[in-house]
Design a protein around this motif. Structure first.
Motif, PDB file in Angstrom:
ATOM      1  N   LEU A 151      47.585   2.259   8.261  1.00  0.00           N
ATOM      2  CA  LEU A 151      46.660   3.386   8.373  1.00  0.00           C
ATOM      3  C   LEU A 151      47.333   4.684   7.940  1.00  0.00           C
ATOM      4  O   LEU A 151      46.726   5.498   7.232  1.00  0.00           O
ATOM      5  CB  LEU A 151      46.143   3.508   9.806  1.00  0.00           C
ATOM      6  CG  LEU A 151      45.221   2.383  10.268  1.00  0.00           C
ATOM      7  CD1 LEU A 151      44.979   2.489  11.765  1.00  0.00           C
ATOM      8  CD2 LEU A 151      43.909   2.388   9.493  1.00  0.00           C
ATOM      9  N   PHE A 152      48.576   4.887   8.341  1.00  0.00           N
ATOM     10  CA  PHE A 152      49.327   6.079   7.975  1.00  0.00           C
ATOM     11  C   PHE A 152      49.449   6.193   6.458  1.00  0.00           C
ATOM     12  O   PHE A 152      49.140   7.231   5.869  1.00  0.00           O
ATOM     13  CB  PHE A 152      50.709   6.027   8.639  1.00  0.00           C
ATOM     14  CG  PHE A 152      51.655   7.110   8.201  1.00  0.00           C
ATOM     15  CD1 PHE A 152      51.448   8.430   8.556  1.00  0.00           C
ATOM     16  CD2 PHE A 152      52.786   6.795   7.459  1.00  0.00           C
ATOM     17  CE1 PHE A 152      52.339   9.429   8.162  1.00  0.00           C
ATOM     18  CE2 PHE A 152      53.675   7.781   7.063  1.00  0.00           C
ATOM     19  CZ  PHE A 152      53.447   9.103   7.416  1.00  0.00           C
ATOM     20  N   MET A 159      44.603   8.753   0.886  1.00  0.00           N
ATOM     21  CA  MET A 159      43.149   8.894   0.794  1.00  0.00           C
ATOM     22  C   MET A 159      42.543   9.828   1.837  1.00  0.00           C
ATOM     23  O   MET A 159      41.352  10.095   1.795  1.00  0.00           O
ATOM     24  CB  MET A 159      42.483   7.522   0.939  1.00  0.00           C
ATOM     25  CG  MET A 159      42.832   6.568  -0.152  1.00  0.00           C
ATOM     26  SD  MET A 159      41.889   5.043   0.051  1.00  0.00           S
ATOM     27  CE  MET A 159      42.067   4.374  -1.587  1.00  0.00           C
ATOM     28  N   GLY A 160      43.334  10.252   2.780  1.00  0.00           N
ATOM     29  CA  GLY A 160      42.845  11.096   3.867  1.00  0.00           C
ATOM     30  C   GLY A 160      42.657  10.284   5.143  1.00  0.00           C
ATOM     31  O   GLY A 160      42.257   9.120   5.093  1.00  0.00           O
ATOM     32  N   LEU A 176      39.483  -2.814   1.162  1.00  0.00           N
ATOM     33  CA  LEU A 176      38.658  -1.606   1.046  1.00  0.00           C
ATOM     34  C   LEU A 176      39.386  -0.536   0.236  1.00  0.00           C
ATOM     35  O   LEU A 176      38.779   0.147  -0.594  1.00  0.00           O
ATOM     36  CB  LEU A 176      38.306  -1.078   2.440  1.00  0.00           C
ATOM     37  CG  LEU A 176      37.343  -1.950   3.243  1.00  0.00           C
ATOM     38  CD1 LEU A 176      37.339  -1.538   4.714  1.00  0.00           C
ATOM     39  CD2 LEU A 176      35.945  -1.886   2.651  1.00  0.00           C
ATOM     40  N   GLN A 177      40.669  -0.416   0.465  1.00  0.00           N
ATOM     41  CA  GLN A 177      41.478   0.557  -0.263  1.00  0.00           C
ATOM     42  C   GLN A 177      41.501   0.232  -1.759  1.00  0.00           C
ATOM     43  O   GLN A 177      41.304   1.121  -2.597  1.00  0.00           O
ATOM     44  CB  GLN A 177      42.897   0.537   0.323  1.00  0.00           C
ATOM     45  CG  GLN A 177      43.819   1.588  -0.193  1.00  0.00           C
ATOM     46  CD  GLN A 177      45.188   1.508   0.487  1.00  0.00           C
ATOM     47  OE1 GLN A 177      45.475   0.597   1.259  1.00  0.00           O
ATOM     48  NE2 GLN A 177      46.036   2.459   0.198  1.00  0.00           N
ATOM     49  N   TRP A 214      48.881   3.132  -7.840  1.00  0.00           N
ATOM     50  CA  TRP A 214      48.188   2.996  -6.554  1.00  0.00           C
ATOM     51  C   TRP A 214      48.175   1.530  -6.119  1.00  0.00           C
ATOM     52  O   TRP A 214      48.493   1.220  -4.978  1.00  0.00           O
ATOM     53  CB  TRP A 214      46.763   3.488  -6.659  1.00  0.00           C
ATOM     54  CG  TRP A 214      46.580   4.967  -6.772  1.00  0.00           C
ATOM     55  CD1 TRP A 214      47.444   5.960  -6.384  1.00  0.00           C
ATOM     56  CD2 TRP A 214      45.439   5.637  -7.312  1.00  0.00           C
ATOM     57  NE1 TRP A 214      46.898   7.188  -6.645  1.00  0.00           N
ATOM     58  CE2 TRP A 214      45.668   7.026  -7.208  1.00  0.00           C
ATOM     59  CE3 TRP A 214      44.247   5.187  -7.861  1.00  0.00           C
ATOM     60  CZ2 TRP A 214      44.748   7.968  -7.635  1.00  0.00           C
ATOM     61  CZ3 TRP A 214      43.310   6.128  -8.282  1.00  0.00           C
ATOM     62  CH2 TRP A 214      43.571   7.511  -8.181  1.00  0.00           C
ATOM     63  N   LEU A 215      47.805   0.658  -7.025  1.00  0.00           N
ATOM     64  CA  LEU A 215      47.712  -0.767  -6.686  1.00  0.00           C
ATOM     65  C   LEU A 215      49.094  -1.364  -6.429  1.00  0.00           C
ATOM     66  O   LEU A 215      49.268  -2.181  -5.521  1.00  0.00           O
ATOM     67  CB  LEU A 215      46.990  -1.541  -7.792  1.00  0.00           C
ATOM     68  CG  LEU A 215      45.508  -1.175  -7.977  1.00  0.00           C
ATOM     69  CD1 LEU A 215      44.950  -1.867  -9.212  1.00  0.00           C
ATOM     70  CD2 LEU A 215      44.689  -1.524  -6.747  1.00  0.00           C
ATOM     71  N   ALA A 216      50.088  -0.958  -7.217  1.00  0.00           N
ATOM     72  CA  ALA A 216      51.436  -1.517  -7.070  1.00  0.00           C
ATOM     73  C   ALA A 216      52.143  -1.016  -5.819  1.00  0.00           C
ATOM     74  O   ALA A 216      52.862  -1.782  -5.167  1.00  0.00           O
ATOM     75  CB  ALA A 216      52.272  -1.181  -8.305  1.00  0.00           C
TER      76      ALA A 216
END
Length: 179
Positions: free
Chosen positions: A82-83, A89-90, A151-152, A173-175
């Motif tokens: 989550l962090f 993403m906020g 979801l991310q 982002w994906l890596a």
């Protein structure tokens, strides 16, 4: 794992000063954007943002503020996910991902009531998380994290599809943010 370890890893991963022309965040250092630095009292040149200031901002806005320290009392691995998602993403988005995943995994409310996916982690979200973990245990944490990462990933793809300039960031982002 502790928040201090997470902060060390995050700052190392985010790197130093960047001012990428496709990044709407503008000048960034250690992942802290100019606007976030200014909103938190830093008035200097972003190239000279102190690591201690970045750590304080990350801890206040992306750990303590959204309540991930309390999540860590149930599952540090989940709080860490989550962090990291919140930083990128906020906190509202990351917390909403948790709530949506808990809703989808509650077997039509047989395990606990649906949550309002409002991005605010409060008493009901903590109760749902406790109920989920009681039923599913440590294996459930891994599944919940996979749901949040799914979801991310979908959001990253949507961002790249909706703004072609974001394609410059999609691979990273994906890596670096999922899995």
């Amino acid at each position: 794992m502790t928040i201090d370890t997470l902060l060390d890893e995050l700052i190392a991963r985010e790197g130093g000063y960047v001012d990428h022309p496709a990044d709407r965040g503008g000048p960034t250092n250690m992942g802290i954007t100019l606007s976030v630095a200014r909103a938190n009292g830093f008035t200097g040149d972003m190239r000279r943002l102190p690591a201690a200031t970045a750590r304080t901002i990350y801890r206040q806005l992306y750990w303590d503020g959204p309540g991930y320290a309390a999540v860590a009392q149930q599952s540090m691995a989940l709080a860490a996910e989550l962090f990291d998602t919140a930083v990128n993403m906020g906190p509202g988005v990351a917390s909403t991902f948790l709530q949506r995943a808990l809703n989808a995994l509650n077997r039509n409310q047989r395990d606990y009531p649906d949550l309002q996916a409002d991005g605010a982690i409060g008493v009901r979200t903590h109760a749902a998380l406790r109920a989920f973990r009681t039923l599913r245990g440590a294996a459930g944490d891994a599944v919940l994290i996979k749901a949040i990462e799914a979801l991310q990933g979908e959001r990253y793809l949507a961002l790249a599809e909706s703004r072609p300039a974001n394609e410059a960031f999609l691979y990273g982002w994906l890596a670096n943010r999922i899995g």
